[in-house]
Design an enzyme around this catalytic site. Structure first.
Site, PDB file in Angstrom:
ATOM      1  N   HIS A 221      10.595   6.570  14.111  1.00  0.00           N
ATOM      2  CA  HIS A 221       9.668   6.449  12.990  1.00  0.00           C
ATOM      3  C   HIS A 221      10.449   6.261  11.703  1.00  0.00           C
ATOM      4  O   HIS A 221      11.565   6.777  11.556  1.00  0.00           O
ATOM      5  CB  HIS A 221       8.745   7.673  12.906  1.00  0.00           C
ATOM      6  CG  HIS A 221       9.462   8.952  12.605  1.00  0.00           C
ATOM      7  ND1 HIS A 221       9.488   9.516  11.362  1.00  0.00           N
ATOM      8  CD2 HIS A 221      10.218   9.774  13.387  1.00  0.00           C
ATOM      9  CE1 HIS A 221      10.191  10.628  11.399  1.00  0.00           C
ATOM     10  NE2 HIS A 221      10.654  10.811  12.609  1.00  0.00           N
TER      11      HIS A 221
ATOM     12  N   CYS B 126      10.511  11.122  18.553  1.00  0.00           N
ATOM     13  CA  CYS B 126      11.102  12.150  17.699  1.00  0.00           C
ATOM     14  C   CYS B 126      10.213  13.394  17.712  1.00  0.00           C
ATOM     15  O   CYS B 126       9.002  13.313  17.905  1.00  0.00           O
ATOM     16  CB  CYS B 126      11.228  11.622  16.270  1.00  0.00           C
ATOM     17  SG  CYS B 126      12.032  12.799  15.137  1.00  0.00           S
TER      18      CYS B 126
ATOM     19  N   ARG C 152       4.859  14.795  12.274  1.00  0.00           N
ATOM     20  CA  ARG C 152       3.939  13.789  11.719  1.00  0.00           C
ATOM     21  C   ARG C 152       3.701  12.618  12.655  1.00  0.00           C
ATOM     22  O   ARG C 152       2.957  11.693  12.323  1.00  0.00           O
ATOM     23  CB  ARG C 152       4.497  13.271  10.387  1.00  0.00           C
ATOM     24  CG  ARG C 152       4.637  14.348   9.335  1.00  0.00           C
ATOM     25  CD  ARG C 152       5.519  13.896   8.194  1.00  0.00           C
ATOM     26  NE  ARG C 152       6.909  13.699   8.608  1.00  0.00           N
ATOM     27  CZ  ARG C 152       7.885  13.291   7.803  1.00  0.00           C
ATOM     28  NH1 ARG C 152       7.609  13.015   6.545  1.00  0.00           N
ATOM     29  NH2 ARG C 152       9.118  13.167   8.250  1.00  0.00           N
TER      30      ARG C 152
ATOM     31  N   CYS D  86      12.651   8.983   9.169  1.00  0.00           N
ATOM     32  CA  CYS D  86      13.074  10.049  10.096  1.00  0.00           C
ATOM     33  C   CYS D  86      14.115  10.954   9.410  1.00  0.00           C
ATOM     34  O   CYS D  86      15.128  10.471   8.886  1.00  0.00           O
ATOM     35  CB  CYS D  86      13.667   9.421  11.356  1.00  0.00           C
ATOM     36  SG  CYS D  86      14.181  10.653  12.582  1.00  0.00           S
TER      37      CYS D  86
ATOM     38  N   ASP E  69       9.423  15.033  15.229  1.00  0.00           N
ATOM     39  CA  ASP E  69       8.742  15.113  13.930  1.00  0.00           C
ATOM     40  C   ASP E  69       7.245  15.392  14.091  1.00  0.00           C
ATOM     41  O   ASP E  69       6.559  14.704  14.844  1.00  0.00           O
ATOM     42  CB  ASP E  69       8.951  13.790  13.176  1.00  0.00           C
ATOM     43  CG  ASP E  69       8.573  13.901  11.716  1.00  0.00           C
ATOM     44  OD1 ASP E  69       7.391  14.164  11.427  1.00  0.00           O
ATOM     45  OD2 ASP E  69       9.463  13.735  10.853  1.00  0.00           O
TER      46      ASP E  69
END
Ligand code: CO
Length: 218
Positions: A98, A42, A46, A101, A44
């Site tokens: 994750h 992803c 993080r 998400c 993302d």
């Protein structure tokens, strides 16, 4: 005026540190890359791909998009996959989602975010397909976590179903596809038990992984 000077400061420190720790590192990397792993994850911010598995630049070929989707008409993802398998010769493909998400959450909640809704539609479809067993879970947090897992399992299966991976297997290439989920809360990776080196195993692993009597991590 150059913007973001602090990032250039960070970059100078990082490059100098790497060069001091590993003399010749960048020179050797510039000459060639030979990663053994492809990471499909992803976007993302993080989820740090290399850092989470302790791999250096040059050791992980990476493709990221919102909610780690593998769509059979996405030429960006397919090109990364084909280059990784046919040219670089990676041995492992890791699809890593994750928990928590945002893309999966938006799909579950049927939120209207704009253009990205179209991108996330396959997850919304997956949520509707598994609506009943998902609703049987205690709360929305559990449902979203489970949908994150279902999404990763399905995208791993999609990787296996591409012409690229099927043809590689037909040629007898050793190539294994994995489905993992990263925990934002603790930085830990969870293996969903999907580990396929041929199409029949992939199809069976997907069915096994999506059975609701095996509520992995919930
Ligand atoms: Co995400």
């Amino acid at each position: 005026m150059r913007k973001l000077p602090e990032l250039f400061d960070n970059n100078r420190r990082w490059a100098a540190g790497m060069a001091a720790d590993r003399p010749g590192f960048f020179r050797e990397l510039a000459a060639q890359q030979a990663p053994r792993h492809l990471w499909i994850g992803c976007s993302d911010s993080r989820v740090p791909a290399n850092e989470s598995v302790g791999l250096l630049p040059g050791e992980l070929f990476v493709h990221r998009n919102v909610a780690n989707l593998v769509l059979h008409n996405d030429f960006s993802c397919l090109s990364v996959l084909q280059y990784a398998v046919d040219v670089l010769g990676v041995e492992h493909i890791i699809v890593c989602g994750h928990y928590g998400c945002g893309g999966v959450t938006a799909a579950w909640e049927d939120r209207q975010l704009g253009l990205v809704d179209n991108w996330l539609r396959p997850i919304r479809d997956l949520a509707l397909l598994y609506r009943e067993p998902l609703l049987a879970l205690p709360d929305d947090a559990c449902r979203i976590d489970r949908l994150c897992e279902l999404n990763v399992l399905f995208q791993a299966l999609r990787v296996c179903r591409t012409t690229i991976v099927r043809q590689a297997w037909d040629r007898g290439k050793g190539l294994t596809v994995h489905a993992w989920v990263y925990g934002l809360n603790d930085g830990m990776l969870h293996d969903l038990g999907f580990c396929a080196s041929d199409l029949a195993t992939a199809e069976a692993e997907f069915v096994r992984g999506t059975e609701y009597n095996r509520r992995v991590g919930l």
